[in-house]
Design a protein around this motif. Structure first.
Motif, PDB file in Angstrom:
ATOM      1  N   ARG A  71      -0.599  -0.582  -3.648  1.00  0.00           N
ATOM      2  CA  ARG A  71      -0.906  -0.748  -2.230  1.00  0.00           C
ATOM      3  C   ARG A  71      -1.131   0.611  -1.580  1.00  0.00           C
ATOM      4  O   ARG A  71      -0.413   1.575  -1.898  1.00  0.00           O
ATOM      5  N   HIS A  93      -3.856   8.805   2.976  1.00  0.00           N
ATOM      6  CA  HIS A  93      -3.304   7.610   2.334  1.00  0.00           C
ATOM      7  C   HIS A  93      -3.430   7.738   0.828  1.00  0.00           C
ATOM      8  O   HIS A  93      -4.344   8.409   0.318  1.00  0.00           O
ATOM      9  N   GLU A 116      -0.676   3.346   1.036  1.00  0.00           N
ATOM     10  CA  GLU A 116       0.378   3.709   1.983  1.00  0.00           C
ATOM     11  C   GLU A 116       0.126   5.129   2.501  1.00  0.00           C
ATOM     12  O   GLU A 116      -0.563   5.917   1.855  1.00  0.00           O
ATOM     13  N   TRP A 168      -2.281   5.573  -3.150  1.00  0.00           N
ATOM     14  CA  TRP A 168      -1.881   4.318  -3.781  1.00  0.00           C
ATOM     15  C   TRP A 168      -0.452   4.411  -4.272  1.00  0.00           C
ATOM     16  O   TRP A 168      -0.096   5.354  -4.979  1.00  0.00           O
ATOM     17  N   ARG A 169       0.379   3.442  -3.879  1.00  0.00           N
ATOM     18  CA  ARG A 169       1.741   3.372  -4.380  1.00  0.00           C
ATOM     19  C   ARG A 169       1.869   2.127  -5.265  1.00  0.00           C
ATOM     20  O   ARG A 169       1.848   1.007  -4.784  1.00  0.00           O
TER      21      ARG A 169
END
Length: 404
Positions: free
Chosen positions: A380, A388, A382, A390-391
């Motif tokens: 997702r 931003h 974040e 991707w985690r």
């Protein structure tokens, strides 16, 4: 005309009483040695010269007395169509079609659609008479026309409160009382301003849903947003849940075991796939079992059965499932053995693993039983400083199998 060998006759009767019955129905009623029905039905058909019996509670207690009259003419009086949310289904479970005939009258649903000029085939039909109130939640869809048999005089106001609380206060409710008889009355109000009083207990609520962007409408697709569920973190997340339900492949009327149910999301969505589906959620912790119950009621499937206990011991003596989902505890070989053994040929088993130990167990199972291994990886976006990134969530290994 029905065969003379059919000794039991079901006669549908409306609020207009015996005058509306066909000549054949009146003749069979006059010939009956025993007439059974609710007190209201017997009064509507009166005066009756033969022996009468009002339904006991529970109704099933009358079955032995009816069977004792086998071969003698017996009439059962029921509202409208006895096979539409009526007593016909109960009786046919004990009496063969070669012994029983039915002369139905218009159902409350047919009368309501005729009064409102609604196409019956386009309406959602539901009964809350003797059923959990929350079952109406899944059918509250934009522009839906719903015909709902009420439990009693309080049902319409409860529906209005429910609709208003879900942002559907502009929806129209027509309360249709004692339809077909001299006391028939139809009154209309919006849910948000509902103030109708002195409602006859014999009523049907016809609902026309008006939704807005802020309305709380339950989606019809699997993979509900996680926010729909109360959770302590023990929740199969939306994307994994959608894939898991696809692998479980629900079919109408089937039973699911949701083992290690957590928040109950898999079992709840299984039930939402079709109103005839059944599910049992097995959860070891009492606090989570209570949370499952609340989620089930809030999402319109209060009939979810919940077993508080630790698997595999808690699985003993449960009815055979057509599908089993294991979302936790799958590192226990005995649990996997028990779940596999419980399934009939054609049954589906879906197991999700997060730990390496459980993944290793699933790899061994594939070697022994076959099936499919699937790696599910979700990330997702974040905030990452002023940008931003991707985690990723922990990857999930899924084993799915159709038993041969």
């Amino acid at each position: 005309m029905p065969s003379c060998g059919k000794w039991l006759t079901l006669i549908g009767i409306g609020e207009d009483g015996i005058d509306a019955l066909s000549p054949a129905a009146r003749r069979l009623l006059a010939q009956a040695q025993l007439v059974i029905g609710g007190a209201r039905h017997i009064a509507l058909a009166g005066p009756i010269s033969s022996e009468t019996m009002t339904w006991p509670s529970p109704i099933v207690a009358a079955i032995p007395q009816i069977l004792a009259r086998r071969g003698s003419p017996v009439c059962v009086l029921a509202s409208g169509d006895p096979f539409f949310y009526g007593v016909g289904t109960l009786l046919s479970a004990h009496i063969g079609e070669d012994e029983m005939q039915c002369l139905p009258a218009p159902s409350a649903f047919s009368l309501a659609a005729a009064r409102l000029n609604w196409s019956l085939q386009d309406c959602r039909l539901i009964s809350l008479h003797g059923r959990e109130f929350e079952r109406i939640i899944p059918v509250l869809q934009p522009s839906a026309k719903i015909l709902c048999l009420s439990w009693d005089a309080t049902t319409p106001s409860r529906l209005a409160t429910l609709l208003t609380g879900r942002g559907l206060g502009q929806s129209r409710i027509a309360v249709m009382e004692a339809m077909g008889g001299p006391k028939e009355r139809i009154r209309v109000a919006t849910a948000g301003t509902f103030n109708l009083e002195s409602i006859d207990p014999l009523n049907l609520a016809a609902i026309e849903i008006t939704a807005s962007v802020d309305s709380r409408i339950l989606p019809v697709a699997t993979g509900l947003a996680d926010g729909w569920f109360e959770s302590d973190g023990q929740l199969t997340k939306r994307e994994v849940r959608a894939i898991s339900l696809s692998s479980l492949a629900p079919r109408r009327g089937e039973l699911l075991w949701d083992v290690g149910a957590g928040s109950g999301s898999i079992a709840i969505e299984w039930l939402l796939c079709d109103p005839a589906n059944q599910a049992i959620a097995i959860e070891a912790r009492t606090d989570r079992a209570g949370r499952i119950s609340r989620n089930a009621s809030n999402l319109g499937v209060p009939h979810l059965k919940i077993i508080t206990g630790r698997a595999p011991e808690a699985l003993a003596n449960l009815p055979q499932p057509q599908a089993v989902f294991i979302g936790g505890g799958a590192s226990d070989p005995h649990l996997l053995d028990t779940a596999y053994a419980a399934l009939p040929p054609g049954g589906r088993l879906v197991v999700n693993a997060v730990t390496l130990e459980t993944e290793g167990e699933l790899i061994r199972r594939v070697a022994a039983h076959g099936g499919e291994l699937l790696r599910i990886e979700i990330a997702r976006a974040e905030p990452l400083g002023s940008f931003h990134g991707w985690r990723p969530a922990l990857p999930v290994t899924q084993w799915s199998l159709t038993k041969r």
